[in-house]
Design a protein around this motif. Structure first.
Motif, mmCIF file in Angstrom:
data_model
loop_
_atom_site.group_PDB
_atom_site.id
_atom_site.type_symbol
_atom_site.label_atom_id
_atom_site.label_comp_id
_atom_site.label_asym_id
_atom_site.label_seq_id
_atom_site.Cartn_x
_atom_site.Cartn_y
_atom_site.Cartn_z
ATOM 1 N N ASP A 220 0.837 -1.207 0.000
ATOM 2 C CA ASP A 220 0.000 0.000 0.000
ATOM 3 C C ASP A 220 0.869 1.254 0.000
ATOM 4 O OD1 ASP A 220 -2.347 -1.483 -0.017
ATOM 5 O OD2 ASP A 220 -2.513 -1.508 2.178
ATOM 6 N N TYR B 256 -8.877 4.954 1.685
ATOM 7 C CA TYR B 256 -8.567 3.526 1.770
ATOM 8 C C TYR B 256 -9.821 2.847 2.324
ATOM 9 C CZ TYR B 256 -5.622 -0.600 2.612
ATOM 10 O OH TYR B 256 -5.065 -1.864 2.578
ATOM 11 N N THR C 269 -12.430 -0.306 3.200
ATOM 12 C CA THR C 269 -12.332 -1.718 3.624
ATOM 13 C C THR C 269 -13.726 -2.316 3.832
ATOM 14 O OG1 THR C 269 -12.280 -1.150 5.970
ATOM 15 C CG2 THR C 269 -10.160 -1.373 4.860
ATOM 16 N N MET D 199 -8.180 3.513 -2.815
ATOM 17 C CA MET D 199 -7.512 2.229 -2.579
ATOM 18 C C MET D 199 -8.432 1.274 -1.830
ATOM 19 S SD MET D 199 -3.794 3.785 -1.575
ATOM 20 C CE MET D 199 -2.934 2.246 -1.355
ATOM 21 N N HIS D 200 -8.137 -0.012 -1.961
ATOM 22 C CA HIS D 200 -8.904 -1.058 -1.268
ATOM 23 C C HIS D 200 -8.008 -2.293 -1.276
ATOM 24 C CE1 HIS D 200 -11.965 -3.971 -0.225
ATOM 25 N NE2 HIS D 200 -12.926 -3.047 -0.189
ATOM 26 N N LEU E 263 -8.881 -5.316 -1.215
ATOM 27 C CA LEU E 263 -9.606 -6.408 -1.869
ATOM 28 C C LEU E 263 -9.536 -7.687 -1.010
ATOM 29 C CD1 LEU E 263 -8.533 -5.823 -5.590
ATOM 30 C CD2 LEU E 263 -10.635 -5.034 -4.461
ATOM 31 N N ARG F 101 -13.496 -7.069 -2.385
ATOM 32 C CA ARG F 101 -14.524 -6.079 -2.070
ATOM 33 C C ARG F 101 -15.896 -6.718 -2.050
ATOM 34 N NH1 ARG F 101 -14.541 -2.516 -7.507
ATOM 35 N NH2 ARG F 101 -14.455 -4.243 -8.956
ATOM 36 N N ASP G 296 -13.971 1.465 -10.943
ATOM 37 C CA ASP G 296 -12.805 0.825 -11.588
ATOM 38 C C ASP G 296 -12.352 1.591 -12.826
ATOM 39 O OD1 ASP G 296 -13.616 -1.057 -9.761
ATOM 40 O OD2 ASP G 296 -13.585 -2.754 -11.142
ATOM 41 N N TYR H 10 -6.784 0.063 -6.842
ATOM 42 C CA TYR H 10 -6.752 -1.247 -6.183
ATOM 43 C C TYR H 10 -6.211 -2.373 -7.044
ATOM 44 C CZ TYR H 10 -11.448 0.242 -7.503
ATOM 45 O OH TYR H 10 -12.499 0.850 -8.134
ATOM 46 N N TRP H 11 -6.391 -2.298 -8.375
ATOM 47 C CA TRP H 11 -5.800 -3.347 -9.211
ATOM 48 C C TRP H 11 -4.289 -3.160 -9.298
ATOM 49 C CZ3 TRP H 11 -9.143 -6.923 -9.046
ATOM 50 C CH2 TRP H 11 -10.506 -6.641 -9.099
ATOM 51 N N GLN I 41 -2.605 -2.004 -6.797
ATOM 52 C CA GLN I 41 -2.131 -2.494 -5.489
ATOM 53 C C GLN I 41 -1.767 -3.978 -5.579
ATOM 54 O OE1 GLN I 41 -5.635 -0.377 -3.450
ATOM 55 N NE2 GLN I 41 -4.485 -1.174 -1.722
ATOM 56 N N GLU I 42 -2.656 -4.749 -6.220
ATOM 57 C CA GLU I 42 -2.406 -6.191 -6.326
ATOM 58 C C GLU I 42 -1.070 -6.463 -7.015
ATOM 59 O OE1 GLU I 42 -5.622 -8.063 -8.490
ATOM 60 O OE2 GLU I 42 -6.505 -8.697 -6.598
#
Ligand code: NCD
Length: 358
Positions: A174, A263, A265, A302-303, A305, A307, A316, A323-324, A326-327
């Motif tokens: 993150d 962020y 959650t 951000m997340h 995931l 979700r 998106d 978030y994608w 982030q992965e």
């Protein structure tokens, strides 16, 4: 008289002393708490990750990377559900040429025969060179690390999520994502205003990231949560000790136009004890297109995931959705972390300097 090396003694130590127990030769060895990382180590990991991902694009680069740790193997012990963290660690190990083994379902391991989890992980140390673990119990990875310290094998332990308490490698990814998002900002992460929204009590990703962000000066934090799921006392005290300006609210609209990052959650209802969080109205903590329209154009969403309804998939398609990324960043920073733990990070930096710096 020396103090006995017992779990009770060790788990009661102040965090500074725990960090010393979890280090070797001045470096982080076992990765259990976000507090173990200083700013220099975090910056180093980010730059190794950025170089690694470029090196991995070519066959020559991959041949080099795969030779780095081809003599090492990892045990992935994930007895709590996981898709992205598990797979990102698998790929991180593969990029470095490592073999790996896995246990994901304790019902088909000797735990079924009544073996304790600690005896189980001790067994891994006879077959593997590192243990990467996700466990539902908050202190389990920490206890595994102390157990490893007492065995002749002394292999590193990386926590990939420890109950509702800590998720240190998610915090690394993150922070890396934030750094990449704000790399053209004059002060980088310094002075950012970050909102954490949702289950900030049991969201281990929130807890670990909030701690890591205290490494940057003047980061402001707002925790947007329902009354029942507010910041736990220990995190609040840590933030106070670090002199962080932080506050709590249940009204996201009051901060949405001011923040640089939100962020989001999900409710961590797997940790419900007694009272069910199903009774909580979570809709005021949903990230919607309407809220997005009030955010700054350069702010990010951000997340960690996975979700549920708290993050509208329509977001998106907005460039502020991170978030994608982030992965993907997670896979690279985990590869950088494994390289660091095995002391080959400088070989990656050297290879990059030789082949990619013009
Ligand atoms: C998070 C976790 O496991 O804590 N997922 C992840 O690792 N990316 C977040 C969550 O499960 O809500």
């Amino acid at each position: 008289m020396t103090t006995p090396y017992t779990f009770a003694h060790l788990t009661a130590l102040p965090i500074k002393e725990k960090c010393a127990e979890l280090s070797r030769n001045g470096k982080v060895f076992h990765v259990i708490f976000a507090e173990q990382f200083d700013r220099d180590t975090l910056e180093l990991l980010c730059s190794v990750a950025t170089r690694l991902r470029k090196i991995a694009k070519s066959r020559e680069g991959m041949d080099f990377l795969r030779g780095l740790l081809s003599h090492k193997s990892a045990m992935l012990y994930f007895t709590q559900p996981s898709t992205r963290t598990f797979l990102s660690f698998v790929r991180a190990c593969q990029y470095l040429g490592m073999d790996y083994g896995e246990v994901r379902d304790p019902r088909i391991s000797s735990a079924y025969k009544g073996e304790s989890d600690i005896d189980g992980v001790r067994t891994f140390s006879n077959y593997f060179d590192i243990i990467i673990m996700r466990h539902p119990e908050a202190g389990f990875a920490e206890r595994t690390a102390y157990t490893m310290n007492t065995t002749g094998m002394a292999i590193p332990v990386i926590s990939a999520g420890a109950g509702p308490d800590e998720h240190p490698t998610q915090a690394l990814l993150d922070a890396y994502t934030l750094k990449r998002s704000f790399e053209n900002r004059k002060n980088g992460l310094a002075g950012l205003h970050v909102a954490f929204m949702g289950d900030v009590a049991r969201g281990r990703t929130v807890r670990s990231l909030a701690k890591l962000l205290t490494l940057y000066p003047d980061v402001r934090m707002t925790f947007v949560a329902p009354e029942e799921l507010r910041v736990r006392k220990d995190l609040g005290e840590w933030l106070d000790r670090k002199g962080v300006r932080w506050s709590e609210t249940d009204d996201v609209k009051s901060v949405i136009a001011d923040i640089d990052a939100i962020y989001v959650t999900r409710v961590q209802d797997e940790y419900d004890a007694g009272k069910s969080s199903k009774d909580i109205d979570y809709t005021p903590f949903h990230m919607t297109l309407e809220l997005l329209s009030r955010m700054k154009p350069e702010a990010v969403v951000m997340h960690p995931l996975p979700r549920r309804a708290e993050l509208d998939p329509a977001i998106d398609f907005d460039p502020r959705a991170r978030y994608w990324d982030q992965e993907r960043n997670g896979m690279w920073i985990r590869a950088a972390l494994v390289a660091y733990v095995f002391n080959v990070e400088s070989r990656i930096l050297d290879f990059y300097a030789q082949h990619y710096s013009y």
